[in-house]
Design an enzyme around this catalytic site. Structure first.
Site, PDB file in Angstrom:
ATOM      1  N   CYS A  18       0.831  -1.276   0.175  1.00  0.00           N
ATOM      2  CA  CYS A  18      -0.010  -0.187  -0.205  1.00  0.00           C
ATOM      3  C   CYS A  18       0.744   1.282   0.098  1.00  0.00           C
ATOM      4  CB  CYS A  18      -0.941   0.107   0.948  1.00  0.00           C
ATOM      5  SG  CYS A  18      -2.326  -1.497   1.393  1.00  0.00           S
ATOM      6  N   CYS A  82     -19.420  41.425  -8.166  1.00  0.00           N
ATOM      7  CA  CYS A  82     -19.441  40.760  -9.435  1.00  0.00           C
ATOM      8  C   CYS A  82     -18.933  39.359  -9.696  1.00  0.00           C
ATOM      9  CB  CYS A  82     -18.791  41.898 -10.437  1.00  0.00           C
ATOM     10  SG  CYS A  82     -17.062  41.980 -10.068  1.00  0.00           S
ATOM     11  N   ASP A 487     -44.081  18.057  -2.081  1.00  0.00           N
ATOM     12  CA  ASP A 487     -44.130  17.350  -0.757  1.00  0.00           C
ATOM     13  C   ASP A 487     -45.673  16.956  -0.674  1.00  0.00           C
ATOM     14  OD1 ASP A 487     -43.663  16.150   1.958  1.00  0.00           O
ATOM     15  OD2 ASP A 487     -44.528  17.991   2.576  1.00  0.00           O
ATOM     16  N   ASP A 689     -43.471  22.527   2.720  1.00  0.00           N
ATOM     17  CA  ASP A 689     -43.602  23.272   3.734  1.00  0.00           C
ATOM     18  C   ASP A 689     -42.966  23.051   5.225  1.00  0.00           C
ATOM     19  OD1 ASP A 689     -45.231  20.929   4.419  1.00  0.00           O
ATOM     20  OD2 ASP A 689     -46.527  22.017   5.787  1.00  0.00           O
TER      21      ASP A 689
END
Length: 797
Positions: A18, A82, A487, A689
């Site tokens: 590894c 901007c 929903d 909601d």
């Protein structure tokens, strides 16, 4: 070249091979000079040629199967005006050692920073400060400290009011001149004083932003405002200083002052919309209580929430919010989890069940064992999803700024050529006047009015019809929406249960059974009890309360009425009392297939038997069906995505004709559905909601929240439907289409005036007075066109 050395926490390393693979991946990454890998500590010490080389190094390790440990944090910036500010801020953040990725959102003025865990967070703030943008971390506690965004909004409102007051005498004097009548005009020296204060004090922000644009070799609206208004002010002052005694010089102070005032109005409206982001975060975090009741050998005691750790045992009384994600150990009751599921009915929670931070315990004492606290709770994950969705949106490059980037250098070039060529052909003084006339006619008066006037009229008429459009981004995208996600609870349905059926066994007196049921529920606080009592009241039944009344948490209630022992509750309670429901099964299955919640009334009159069955459900709102039909007529596809049960969601979808229905969906999954549809190229509007809808509302192109819902939903959405009426959804899309059409028309006419006037001014055929008149005429046409929006009305039922 600036060198940088960082230590990476690398996951997945288990052996020497590894290490070699990690070293190989880092060695192939551009900008990595050296890498020292430690298998035992699972770290890699990397020397980079520049801090910005960290991102490709981390990506290379992830691709090789060894992900780098990183954290993410949200930064609120100030002073961005901007698109060039975005690149400047990102460049400043990426210059700090340890930053892997930085994404800046111009619309919300937020930066999402991905970095190594040991990155110096103070250095990030200092870097943005040096770039000209002060900032603060969104997750920092600011108790007792004024919100900078709120302070800026107050300051901008004060500047707007001041500029309007000083500009009014100049504008009022100009109006008669537009129709050829000489009216009252303030003395020239008074005009100079009033206009100078507006120009150089209230308009100072445009000069600062223009300087940023010039330094970054770009053009924007602020640069146009600075150039145009300065040209008008300079020409007026030149005429004033060179006027013969007793002559009235040609002055254009009113044009410069009015332009600045209207653009300040647009900036104020934009800043107010941007404030929605922080309000949403504050509303979410307010759901978490500051204290928790900790159970210890010494007894129960209230302690600050920061002291709670995983595995601590807490006590939650009825009416209290649950402070952490936890598992119920003892007790039971109903918990309002609408913030997570959107389900209007409280959920029964018994030992072994889990509960989430921010939920409300409605009845029964809960003894819970802490599973997650702080940033690891579901509530905190929702907060981070709202932050991330809002910050990851691509900045909207406004049409005016895009054109200005090309328009500004062209105008400056034309003015310069006018002066140079004219100096040879007609003489230096007249050439200079012609060049200034070019700048005057190019002054973006109509250009500055085009967007804010249309937005003001459009949002005003929308508000009078119950539609609150909170920001220009929602307005800009709403006219292109082709997919609407609803929903269910509180959006398409009323949001509270109603008794839809009261069935009794043959031979049972229905009136007597209803009287008994109402007596049991007389003092109960469960929403189903309230629905039953409303039904009893409609039947003109007013029973006395039951004797020996007791709540059986999560199951129902019991008591004695007319000498009979009664029980009213769910299947669990019936089973506990040994009540057989076999003869009710067919009818119960029919109700449950339509997503209805069932309760039974059992009586002990020698034998315990169920004599009545009640079916409860959330009723559809009156305009729900018409809303889906109108959207279909407009060619818009409707989806229903709900946290409710599959049966309840499917029943609503079938009744409304919605083909796409997804049920039992958690908040992160709702946001994922939105993201999937957007990747397909759809422009998505989310209608919700509840708190559980906030991530999806923020992730959608356009979020619409019902004002009858939570503050969190409204703060996360760009459009709020004030009456909670679903028919306002197609109306909101329609007014946005009309308003956007007016904006485009206004911009077209503004550029027509500029395109016609600039060449006339350049060849000397347009005097400064005529240039001023053309500017005024363009402004009148733009405002008049925007006012036509007042004739808009939503489609009649």
């Amino acid at each position: 070249m600036s060198m940088s050395t960082v230590t990476l926490n690398v996951g997945g390393m288990t052996c020497a091979s590894c290490v070699r693979r990690v070293e190989k991946a880092l060695g192939a990454s551009p900008g990595v000079r050296s890498a020292e890998v430690n298998l035992a500590a699972e770290t890699a010490r990397v020397e980079l040629e520049h801090p910005t080389d960290l991102a490709p190094a981390a990506a290379a390790l992830g691709k090789a199967g060894y992900p780098v440990t990183m954290t993410e944090r949200q930064l609120q910036l100030q002073g961005m005006t901007c698109a060039s500010c975005v690149s400047r801020a990102e460049k400043a953040l990426l210059s700090v050692a340890g930053v892997i990725h930085a994404e800046v959102n111009l619309a919300s003025e937020q930066a999402r920073v991905t970095m190594l865990p040991d990155t110096d967070h103070q250095a990030l703030l200092q870097a943005t400060e040096r770039a000209g943008y002060s900032g603060r971390w969104l997750d920092e506690s600011r108790a007792g400290v004024e919100d900078p965004a709120q302070g800026r909004l107050v300051r901008e409102r004060r500047h707007l009011v001041g500029a309007a007051i000083l500009s009014a005498p100049l504008a009022l004097g100009m109006i008669p001149e537009l129709v050829g009548v000489h009216g009252w005009m303030a003395p020239p020296i008074v005009q100079l004083l009033l206009a100078s204060v507006v120009q150089f004090y209230f308009g100072a922000r445009f000069y600062r932003a223009a300087w940023h644009a010039v330094r970054n070799l770009s053009g924007n609206m602020d640069l146009l405002v600075a150039i145009g208004t300065t040209a008008g002010w300079t020409l007026s002052t030149w005429h004033l200083l060179n006027a013969a005694a007793g002559d009235m010089p040609a002055l254009y102070y009113e044009a410069s002052a009015v332009i600045i005032t209207f653009v300040l109005l647009g900036k104020y409206l934009e800043s107010r919309a941007k404030g929605q982001t922080l309000e949403a975060i504050r509303a979410l975090t307010a759901l978490r209580p500051d204290t928790a009741r900790l159970r210890s050998p010494e007894g129960d005691r209230l302690v600050p929430l920061e002291q709670i750790r995983p595995d601590d045992v807490l006590v939650v009384q009825p009416g209290e919010r649950i402070p952490v994600d936890a598992q119920v150990m003892e007790g039971g009751g109903h918990v309002d989890e609408s913030m997570l599921t959107g389900e209007s009915l409280p959920a029964s929670r018994q030992p072994g069940d889990t509960v989430s931070a921010g939920s409300m315990n409605q009845d029964g004492v809960l003894i819970i064992r802490t599973l997650a606290v702080g940033h690891d709770t579901m509530l905190s994950r929702i907060v981070r999803m709202v932050e991330g969705a809002q910050a990851s949106k691509a900045p909207i490059q406004r049409l005016v700024d895009r054109v200005s980037a090309v328009f500004v250098p062209i105008v400056l070039g034309i003015a310069l050529l006018t002066w140079l060529i004219g100096s040879v052909v007609i003489g230096g003084e007249q050439a200079l006047l012609n060049a200034i006339a070019v700048l005057v006619i190019a002054c973006p008066c109509a250009l500055g009015l085009a967007t804010p006037t249309a937005i003001m009229v459009g949002t005003g008429i929308a508000a009078r019809n119950g539609i609150l459009i909170r920001d220009a981004q929602a307005l800009e995208l709403a006219h292109r929406v082709d997919t609407v996600i609803f929903d269910k609870t509180g959006t398409l349905t009323v949001g509270k249960p109603e008794l839809l059926a009261f069935d009794t066994l043959p031979g049972t007196d229905a009136g007597q059974a209803l009287t008994w049921a109402a007596a049991i529920q007389k003092h109960a606080e469960h929403p189903l009890a309230a629905a039953l009592l409303r039904h009893a009241e409609a039947q003109q039944i007013d029973p006395r309360p039951a004797n020996d009344f007791r709540v059986l948490s999560g199951r129902g209630a019991g008591g004695r009425v007319d000498g009979f022992q009664l029980w009213l509750g769910n299947r669990t309670l019936m089973r506990e009392q040994g009540v057989s429901l076999e003869e009710w099964e067919d009818l119960a299955a029919s109700h449950e297939a339509r997503g209805r919640t069932l309760s039974w009334l059992a009586v002990d009159d020698g034998e315990v038997r169920a004599v009545a069955m009640m079916a409860f459900a959330d009723k559809l709102k009156a305009g729900a069906a018409r809303t889906v039909s109108q959207l279909a007529t407009l060619g818009i596809d409707s989806w229903l995505i709900s946290g409710d049960s599959e049966a309840a969601a499917a029943a609503v979808g079938e009744e409304l004709g919605i083909r796409h229905v997804e049920a039992q969906v958690l908040p992160e999954d709702k946001a994922r559905h939105v993201a999937t549809l957007r990747k397909q190229g759809r422009v998505v509007a989310m209608i919700g909601d509840g708190i559980n809808d906030a991530p999806a509302l923020a992730a959608a192109d356009v979020g619409m929240a019902m004002a009858t819902g939570t503050d969190v939903a409204m703060h996360s959405a760009g459009i709020t439907l004030m009456r909670g009426d679903p028919t306002l959804v197609p109306a909101a899309l329609d007014i946005s289409r009309h308003t956007w059409r007016k904006i485009r028309q206004n911009l077209f006419w503004a550029f027509v005036y500029n395109s016609l006037g600039i060449p006339l001014a350049a060849v000397g055929l347009l005097s400064p007075m005529m240039a001023g008149a053309m500017m005024a005429a363009s402004s009148v046409s733009v405002v008049a066109n925007a006012l036509l929006l007042r004739r808009w009305k939503p489609e009649s039922p």
